[in-house]
Design a protein around this motif. Structure first.
Motif, PDB file in Angstrom:
ATOM      1  N   ALA A  64       1.052  -1.328  -0.426  1.00 55.83           N
ATOM      2  CA  ALA A  64       0.342   0.103  -0.521  1.00 55.83           C
ATOM      3  C   ALA A  64       0.876   1.365  -0.090  1.00 55.83           C
ATOM      4  O   ALA A  64       2.349   0.834   0.055  1.00 55.83           O
ATOM      5  N   LYS A  65       0.361   2.405  -0.473  1.00 55.69           N
ATOM      6  CA  LYS A  65       0.366   3.778  -0.110  1.00 55.69           C
ATOM      7  C   LYS A  65       0.560   4.911   1.303  1.00 55.69           C
ATOM      8  O   LYS A  65      -1.340   4.895   1.212  1.00 55.69           O
ATOM      9  N   VAL A  66       0.632   5.499   1.778  1.00 57.64           N
ATOM     10  CA  VAL A  66       0.357   6.205   2.775  1.00 57.64           C
ATOM     11  C   VAL A  66      -0.232   7.369   2.044  1.00 57.64           C
ATOM     12  O   VAL A  66       1.214   8.191   1.204  1.00 57.64           O
ATOM     13  N   ASP A  67      -1.007   7.881   1.733  1.00 51.31           N
ATOM     14  CA  ASP A  67      -1.874   9.105   1.249  1.00 51.31           C
ATOM     15  C   ASP A  67      -1.484   9.757   2.355  1.00 51.31           C
ATOM     16  O   ASP A  67      -1.754  11.443   2.055  1.00 51.31           O
ATOM     17  N   THR A  68      -2.100  10.309   4.099  1.00 48.50           N
ATOM     18  CA  THR A  68      -2.323  11.213   4.791  1.00 48.50           C
ATOM     19  C   THR A  68      -1.990  10.845   5.963  1.00 48.50           C
ATOM     20  O   THR A  68      -2.198   9.171   6.361  1.00 48.50           O
ATOM     21  N   VAL A  69      -1.060  11.841   6.678  1.00 52.45           N
ATOM     22  CA  VAL A  69      -0.636  11.438   8.116  1.00 52.45           C
ATOM     23  C   VAL A  69      -1.984  12.218   8.781  1.00 52.45           C
ATOM     24  O   VAL A  69      -1.787  13.500   8.541  1.00 52.45           O
ATOM     25  N   ASN A  70      -2.353  11.016   9.454  1.00 50.76           N
ATOM     26  CA  ASN A  70      -3.896  12.191  10.322  1.00 50.76           C
ATOM     27  C   ASN A  70      -3.075  12.571  11.332  1.00 50.76           C
ATOM     28  O   ASN A  70      -2.238  12.522  12.017  1.00 50.76           O
ATOM     29  N   ASP A  71      -3.779  13.571  11.957  1.00 49.56           N
ATOM     30  CA  ASP A  71      -3.660  14.429  13.063  1.00 49.56           C
ATOM     31  C   ASP A  71      -3.556  13.847  14.520  1.00 49.56           C
ATOM     32  O   ASP A  71      -3.070  14.473  15.291  1.00 49.56           O
ATOM     33  N   GLY A  88      -3.078  10.906  14.266  1.00 47.50           N
ATOM     34  CA  GLY A  88      -1.401   9.609  14.614  1.00 47.50           C
ATOM     35  C   GLY A  88      -1.910   8.150  13.883  1.00 47.50           C
ATOM     36  O   GLY A  88      -1.200   7.274  13.473  1.00 47.50           O
ATOM     37  N   THR A  89      -2.637   8.114  13.215  1.00 41.23           N
ATOM     38  CA  THR A  89      -3.752   7.690  12.143  1.00 41.23           C
ATOM     39  C   THR A  89      -3.179   7.960  10.728  1.00 41.23           C
ATOM     40  O   THR A  89      -2.793   8.894  10.222  1.00 41.23           O
ATOM     41  N   TYR A  90      -3.604   6.868   9.936  1.00 38.02           N
ATOM     42  CA  TYR A  90      -3.376   7.207   8.425  1.00 38.02           C
ATOM     43  C   TYR A  90      -4.011   6.426   7.356  1.00 38.02           C
ATOM     44  O   TYR A  90      -4.363   5.746   7.592  1.00 38.02           O
ATOM     45  N   ASN A  91      -4.275   7.296   6.456  1.00 43.48           N
ATOM     46  CA  ASN A  91      -5.204   6.534   5.243  1.00 43.48           C
ATOM     47  C   ASN A  91      -3.889   5.769   4.329  1.00 43.48           C
ATOM     48  O   ASN A  91      -3.242   6.620   3.270  1.00 43.48           O
ATOM     49  N   VAL A  92      -4.647   4.896   3.560  1.00 46.62           N
ATOM     50  CA  VAL A  92      -3.696   4.248   2.629  1.00 46.62           C
ATOM     51  C   VAL A  92      -3.966   3.810   1.090  1.00 46.62           C
ATOM     52  O   VAL A  92      -6.140   3.641   2.109  1.00 46.62           O
ATOM     53  N   THR A  93      -3.881   4.096   0.232  1.00 49.94           N
ATOM     54  CA  THR A  93      -4.062   2.875  -0.741  1.00 49.94           C
ATOM     55  C   THR A  93      -3.586   2.017  -0.517  1.00 49.94           C
ATOM     56  O   THR A  93      -2.490   1.563  -1.172  1.00 49.94           O
ATOM     57  N   GLY A 152      -7.840   5.598   8.679  1.00 48.25           N
ATOM     58  CA  GLY A 152      -8.007   5.487   9.649  1.00 48.25           C
ATOM     59  C   GLY A 152      -6.982   4.031  10.600  1.00 48.25           C
ATOM     60  O   GLY A 152      -7.213   3.459  11.784  1.00 48.25           O
ATOM     61  N   LYS A 153      -5.734   4.394   9.628  1.00 48.35           N
ATOM     62  CA  LYS A 153      -4.945   2.656   9.742  1.00 48.35           C
ATOM     63  C   LYS A 153      -4.150   3.321  11.202  1.00 48.35           C
ATOM     64  O   LYS A 153      -3.839   4.773  11.323  1.00 48.35           O
ATOM     65  N   LYS A 154      -3.687   2.392  12.305  1.00 51.92           N
ATOM     66  CA  LYS A 154      -2.746   2.670  13.175  1.00 51.92           C
ATOM     67  C   LYS A 154      -1.852   2.100  13.091  1.00 51.92           C
ATOM     68  O   LYS A 154      -1.577   1.621  12.149  1.00 51.92           O
TER      69      LYS A 154
END
Length: 122
Positions: free
Chosen positions: A34-41, A43-48, A58-60
């Motif tokens: 996968a690829k990290v699309d967004t680092v959320n405030d 501390g979670t991540y959005n991925v594709t 919301g990936k931890k």
């Protein structure tokens, strides 16, 4: 013990936007490229996911892991001092540990994957 040294040095493990990782897919809880699309405030991540372009939010940290391959030249924590040194990955294990050989020839087995990182500039 490397865990004590790591916690003493307060090494934080995180991912950056655009970084290629392996992420747990919510459908079956296995790791896929996968690829990290967004680092959320928070501390979670959005991925594709690479395989089908499915996006998940919301990936931890525990849902992601670095992508490595056997024979890859990386940096790994030496248990003696908790510092990172150049090493080769000898074996990747399904329990998320790796066996490595440092540049000086010293081998370390069963090192946790989160104690290995890509070399700076690679």
């Amino acid at each position: 013990d490397v865990e004590e040294i790591v916690s003493e040095n307060q090494i934080r493990y995180f991912y950056e936007k655009g970084e290629r990782v392996q992420a747990k897919w919510s459908g079956d809880k296995y790791f896929y490229d996968a690829k990290v699309d967004t680092v959320n405030d928070d501390g979670t991540y959005n991925v594709t996911f690479t395989m089908d372009s499915v996006k998940e939010e919301g990936k931890k940290n525990s849902d992601l892991r670095k992508r490595f391959s056997e024979g890859e030249y990386v940096q790994a924590i030496w248990v003696g001092d908790g510092e990172y040194y150049e090493a080769f990955i000898d074996k990747l294990h399904e329990d998320d540990t790796v066996d490595i050989t440092f540049d000086d020839g010293v081998k370390q087995k069963g090192l946790k994957r989160e104690h290995v990182r890509k070399r700076k500039g690679s």
